[in-house]
Design an enzyme around this catalytic site. Structure first.
Site, PDB file in Angstrom:
ATOM      1  N   GLY A   1      45.454  35.937 128.267  1.00  6.94           N
ATOM      2  CA  GLY A   1      46.218  35.617 129.460  1.00  6.94           C
ATOM      3  C   GLY A   1      45.447  34.812 130.491  1.00  6.94           C
ATOM      4  O   GLY A   1      45.898  34.655 131.622  1.00  6.94           O
TER       5      GLY A   1
ATOM      6  N   SER B   1      45.214  33.421 124.568  1.00  2.00           N
ATOM      7  CA  SER B   1      45.574  32.071 125.024  1.00  2.00           C
ATOM      8  C   SER B   1      45.768  31.078 123.875  1.00  2.00           C
ATOM      9  O   SER B   1      45.434  29.902 124.014  1.00  2.00           O
ATOM     10  CB  SER B   1      44.551  31.545 126.032  1.00  2.00           C
ATOM     11  OG  SER B   1      44.516  32.398 127.177  1.00  2.00           O
TER      12      SER B   1
ATOM     13  N   GLU C   1      44.872  45.830 126.470  1.00  2.00           N
ATOM     14  CA  GLU C   1      45.582  46.305 127.673  1.00  2.00           C
ATOM     15  C   GLU C   1      45.824  47.810 127.587  1.00  2.00           C
ATOM     16  O   GLU C   1      45.798  48.513 128.603  1.00  2.00           O
ATOM     17  CB  GLU C   1      46.892  45.511 127.852  1.00  2.00           C
ATOM     18  CG  GLU C   1      46.604  44.090 128.331  1.00  2.00           C
ATOM     19  CD  GLU C   1      47.600  43.040 127.863  1.00  2.00           C
ATOM     20  OE1 GLU C   1      48.712  43.390 127.444  1.00  2.00           O
ATOM     21  OE2 GLU C   1      47.245  41.837 127.922  1.00  2.00           O
TER      22      GLU C   1
ATOM     23  N   HIS D   1      45.503  47.552 121.445  1.00  2.00           N
ATOM     24  CA  HIS D   1      45.467  46.331 122.263  1.00  2.00           C
ATOM     25  C   HIS D   1      44.574  46.578 123.474  1.00  2.00           C
ATOM     26  O   HIS D   1      44.566  47.674 124.034  1.00  2.00           O
ATOM     27  CB  HIS D   1      46.885  45.953 122.699  1.00  2.00           C
ATOM     28  CG  HIS D   1      46.934  44.579 123.296  1.00  2.00           C
ATOM     29  ND1 HIS D   1      46.538  44.335 124.591  1.00  2.00           N
ATOM     30  CD2 HIS D   1      47.279  43.395 122.765  1.00  2.00           C
ATOM     31  CE1 HIS D   1      46.650  43.020 124.826  1.00  2.00           C
ATOM     32  NE2 HIS D   1      47.099  42.433 123.736  1.00  2.00           N
TER      33      HIS D   1
ATOM     34  N   GLU E   1      40.820  39.777 119.426  1.00  2.00           N
ATOM     35  CA  GLU E   1      41.303  39.299 120.718  1.00  2.00           C
ATOM     36  C   GLU E   1      40.199  39.464 121.753  1.00  2.00           C
ATOM     37  O   GLU E   1      40.054  40.539 122.350  1.00  2.00           O
ATOM     38  CB  GLU E   1      42.536  40.096 121.155  1.00  2.00           C
ATOM     39  CG  GLU E   1      43.722  39.967 120.227  1.00  2.00           C
ATOM     40  CD  GLU E   1      45.049  40.127 120.968  1.00  2.00           C
ATOM     41  OE1 GLU E   1      45.881  39.222 120.828  1.00  2.00           O
ATOM     42  OE2 GLU E   1      45.241  41.114 121.695  1.00  2.00           O
TER      43      GLU E   1
ATOM     44  N   GLY F   1      50.574  36.026 122.825  1.00  2.00           N
ATOM     45  CA  GLY F   1      51.199  36.662 123.984  1.00  2.00           C
ATOM     46  C   GLY F   1      52.140  35.697 124.675  1.00  2.00           C
ATOM     47  O   GLY F   1      53.254  35.442 124.219  1.00  2.00           O
ATOM     48  N   GLY F   2      51.679  35.125 125.788  1.00  2.00           N
ATOM     49  CA  GLY F   2      52.510  34.270 126.634  1.00  2.00           C
ATOM     50  C   GLY F   2      53.334  33.232 125.888  1.00  2.00           C
ATOM     51  O   GLY F   2      54.542  33.078 126.140  1.00  2.00           O
TER      52      GLY F   2
ATOM     53  N   ASN G   1      53.526  38.951 120.568  1.00  2.00           N
ATOM     54  CA  ASN G   1      53.462  40.201 121.332  1.00  2.00           C
ATOM     55  C   ASN G   1      54.136  39.932 122.666  1.00  2.00           C
ATOM     56  O   ASN G   1      53.557  39.273 123.530  1.00  2.00           O
ATOM     57  CB  ASN G   1      51.990  40.613 121.516  1.00  2.00           C
ATOM     58  CG  ASN G   1      51.838  41.829 122.414  1.00  2.00           C
ATOM     59  OD1 ASN G   1      52.835  42.462 122.792  1.00  2.00           O
ATOM     60  ND2 ASN G   1      50.611  42.162 122.756  1.00  2.00           N
ATOM     61  N   TRP G   2      55.347  40.434 122.797  1.00  2.00           N
ATOM     62  CA  TRP G   2      56.133  40.131 124.002  1.00  2.00           C
ATOM     63  C   TRP G   2      55.655  40.899 125.226  1.00  2.00           C
ATOM     64  O   TRP G   2      56.079  40.630 126.344  1.00  2.00           O
ATOM     65  CB  TRP G   2      57.616  40.424 123.751  1.00  2.00           C
ATOM     66  CG  TRP G   2      58.270  39.477 122.781  1.00  2.00           C
ATOM     67  CD1 TRP G   2      57.685  38.397 122.167  1.00  2.00           C
ATOM     68  CD2 TRP G   2      59.630  39.511 122.311  1.00  2.00           C
ATOM     69  NE1 TRP G   2      58.601  37.768 121.351  1.00  2.00           N
ATOM     70  CE2 TRP G   2      59.804  38.429 121.419  1.00  2.00           C
ATOM     71  CE3 TRP G   2      60.720  40.355 122.559  1.00  2.00           C
ATOM     72  CZ2 TRP G   2      61.021  38.163 120.779  1.00  2.00           C
ATOM     73  CZ3 TRP G   2      61.925  40.097 121.921  1.00  2.00           C
ATOM     74  CH2 TRP G   2      62.079  39.012 121.042  1.00  2.00           C
ATOM     75  N   LYS G   3      54.821  41.919 125.008  1.00  2.00           N
ATOM     76  CA  LYS G   3      54.333  42.771 126.107  1.00  2.00           C
ATOM     77  C   LYS G   3      55.525  43.291 126.918  1.00  2.00           C
ATOM     78  O   LYS G   3      56.595  43.490 126.339  1.00  2.00           O
ATOM     79  CB  LYS G   3      53.303  42.003 126.954  1.00  2.00           C
ATOM     80  CG  LYS G   3      52.178  41.414 126.069  1.00  2.00           C
ATOM     81  CD  LYS G   3      50.978  40.921 126.822  1.00  2.00           C
ATOM     82  CE  LYS G   3      49.957  40.355 125.846  1.00  2.00           C
ATOM     83  NZ  LYS G   3      48.726  39.905 126.482  1.00  2.00           N
TER      84      LYS G   3
END
Ligand code: 13P
Length: 250
Positions: free
Chosen positions: A174, A213, A98, A96, A168, A234-235, A11-13
């Protein structure tokens, strides 16, 4: 014994630019090697047309990070499932945390997004998970029940034959605080049992991903858990090498 195919999704966000997005997708494709697990990237909407070209004919699948809760019409700023399917999106993330916490996505609108994706043959990746406060108050399972029920009530349990669930925990996203293998497995098992109580076949088949994470150094332990079928990353998915390391630790 049921064999579920593993799946790793990036997930590149809201990161990168067109050039870096293309480079990242090409870097991932170059390192796919032979691995029986599935792999996909969920990219920002505007990069979907170009990344769709980059992934053509490769083992890397494409997805979006959200999808509208309506089919078409006067909904300024929204992107429909039909639009996404024009660019061969296989997956769409829905719900998600967010989106839920910053943009007002509710359990009901998430359920509607889930259905919109499926109507166009797109596999929704339904995100569920508790906040730290909810975990500390022992509400984890209740929160997850409510998040799942909204979709089950609208779409029916059989809709999960063509869906992915991502657990999640909000406190792990994150933050560098990964859930332990056992903490994650406990909730994954709970989710599978919750679905099994309604339909055992659906429960045996559904891929349940862990997100929060996940990194090259902790992925192996998480993926070894019996109810963890892969990850939503993610990251660590923004760097081809670390994303591939996670993929190859399946
Ligand atoms: P991080 O891997 O950066 O914690 O993000 C997880 C996530 O939100 C994936 O959807």
């Amino acid at each position: 014994m049921i064999m579920r195919r593993s799946l790793v999704v990036g997930n590149w966000k809201m990161n990168g630019n067109l050039a870096s997005a293309e480079l990242l997708a090409k870097g991932i494709i170059a390192g796919l090697g032979s691995n029986n697990a599935e792999i996909a990237v969920c990219v920002p909407y505007v990069y979907i047309p170009s990344i769709s070209e980059v992934v053509k004919g490769s083992g890397l699948a494409l997805g979006s990070q959200n999808v509208a809760d309506k089919a078409s019409g006067a909904f300024t700023g929204e992107i429909s499932a039909a639009m996404l399917s024009e660019f061969n999106c296989k997956y769409a993330i829905v719900g998600h945390s967010e989106r839920r916490s910053y943009y007002g996505d509710t359990n009901e609108s998430v359920a509607a997004r889930f259905c919109q994706a499926q109507e166009q043959g797109i596999i929704p990746i339904l995100c569920v998970g508790e906040t730290l406060e909810q975990r500390e108050q022992d509400q984890t399972f209740d929160v997850i029940n409510t998040q799942l029920d909204a979709v089950i009530n609208l779409a029916g349990i059989n809709a999960f034959n063509n869906a992915v669930i991502a657990y999640e925990p909000v406190w792990a996203i994150g933050t560098g605080k990964t859930a332990s293998d056992e903490q994650a497995q406990e909730v994954h098992r709970y989710i599978r049992q919750y679905i099994a109580a309604k339909d055992q076949t659906v429960a045996d088949k559904i891929q349940i991903l862990y997100g929060g994470s996940a990194k090259p150094d902790n992925a192996k332990g998480l993926f070894a858990m019996p109810d963890i079928d892969g990850g939503l990353i993610g990251g660590a998915s923004l760097d081809a090498e670390s994303f591939l390391k996670i993929y190859h630790s399946i």
